[in-house]
Design a protein around this motif. Sequence first.
Motif, short mmCIF file in Angstrom:
data_model
loop_
_atom_site.label_atom_id
_atom_site.label_comp_id
_atom_site.label_asym_id
_atom_site.label_seq_id
_atom_site.Cartn_x
_atom_site.Cartn_y
_atom_site.Cartn_z
N ALA A 25 62.75 13.13 40.14
CA ALA A 25 63.08 13.05 38.72
C ALA A 25 63.28 11.60 38.25
O ALA A 25 62.77 11.22 37.20
N ALA A 26 63.99 10.79 39.01
CA ALA A 26 64.25 9.41 38.60
C ALA A 26 62.95 8.61 38.49
O ALA A 26 62.77 7.84 37.54
N VAL A 34 61.21 8.19 29.86
CA VAL A 34 62.06 9.19 29.20
C VAL A 34 63.31 9.34 30.05
O VAL A 34 63.40 8.78 31.15
N SER A 35 64.26 10.10 29.56
CA SER A 35 65.49 10.30 30.32
C SER A 35 65.26 11.25 31.49
O SER A 35 64.32 12.05 31.49
N GLU A 36 66.13 11.15 32.48
CA GLU A 36 66.06 12.10 33.59
C GLU A 36 66.33 13.51 33.11
O GLU A 36 65.79 14.47 33.67
N ASP A 37 67.14 13.66 32.07
CA ASP A 37 67.38 14.99 31.50
C ASP A 37 66.08 15.60 30.98
O ASP A 37 65.86 16.80 31.15
N ARG A 40 64.22 16.76 33.97
CA ARG A 40 64.85 17.97 34.53
C ARG A 40 64.48 19.21 33.71
O ARG A 40 64.26 20.28 34.27
N ARG A 41 64.41 19.06 32.38
CA ARG A 41 63.99 20.18 31.54
C ARG A 41 62.56 20.59 31.88
O ARG A 41 62.24 21.78 31.97
N ASP A 42 61.69 19.59 32.07
CA ASP A 42 60.31 19.88 32.46
C ASP A 42 60.27 20.63 33.78
O ASP A 42 59.56 21.63 33.93
N LEU A 43 61.05 20.16 34.75
CA LEU A 43 61.05 20.79 36.07
C LEU A 43 61.63 22.20 36.02
O LEU A 43 61.15 23.10 36.71
N ARG A 44 62.65 22.41 35.19
CA ARG A 44 63.20 23.76 35.03
C ARG A 44 62.14 24.70 34.46
O ARG A 44 61.99 25.84 34.91
N ALA A 45 61.41 24.22 33.46
CA ALA A 45 60.37 25.05 32.84
C ALA A 45 59.26 25.36 33.86
O ALA A 45 58.79 26.50 33.94
N LEU A 46 58.87 24.37 34.64
CA LEU A 46 57.83 24.59 35.65
C LEU A 46 58.31 25.56 36.73
O LEU A 46 57.56 26.41 37.20
N ALA A 47 59.58 25.44 37.11
CA ALA A 47 60.13 26.35 38.11
C ALA A 47 60.17 27.78 37.58
O ALA A 47 59.89 28.73 38.31
N ALA A 48 60.52 27.94 36.31
CA ALA A 48 60.56 29.28 35.70
C ALA A 48 59.17 29.91 35.68
O ALA A 48 59.04 31.14 35.75
N ARG A 54 62.62 23.79 42.62
CA ARG A 54 63.58 22.73 42.30
C ARG A 54 64.37 22.38 43.54
O ARG A 54 64.80 23.25 44.28
N VAL A 55 64.55 21.10 43.77
CA VAL A 55 65.41 20.59 44.84
C VAL A 55 66.25 19.48 44.24
O VAL A 55 65.95 18.97 43.16
N TYR A 56 67.29 19.09 44.96
CA TYR A 56 68.16 18.02 44.47
C TYR A 56 67.34 16.77 44.21
O TYR A 56 66.67 16.25 45.10
N GLY A 57 67.35 16.31 42.96
CA GLY A 57 66.67 15.07 42.60
C GLY A 57 65.22 15.20 42.22
O GLY A 57 64.58 14.22 41.86
N GLY A 58 64.66 16.42 42.26
CA GLY A 58 63.25 16.56 41.91
C GLY A 58 62.73 17.96 42.14
O GLY A 58 63.43 18.94 41.89
#
Length: 78
Positions: A25-26, A34-37, A40-48, A54-58
Amino acid sequence: MHTDIPLERRDLIAQRLAQGQPVVAAALAAEFQVSEDAIRRDLRALAAEGRCRRVYGGALPPLPGALPMAVRMDAGRE
């Protein structure tokens, strides 16, 4: 500076994951400026959608045969 709209950015991240590349993510936040937030939103959507784990940090590419969380939740209700 990248001017990608969120869906384009999400697609680029998904392409990397589909190629078997883990993402951090960083590092993505710095790359896309863009912000890490936002990442994280992108990764949450992709995981859904079942396109990553999702794992800690990415995130990591999905496991073969894994179902998205939304599908598993619906199956549990039946």
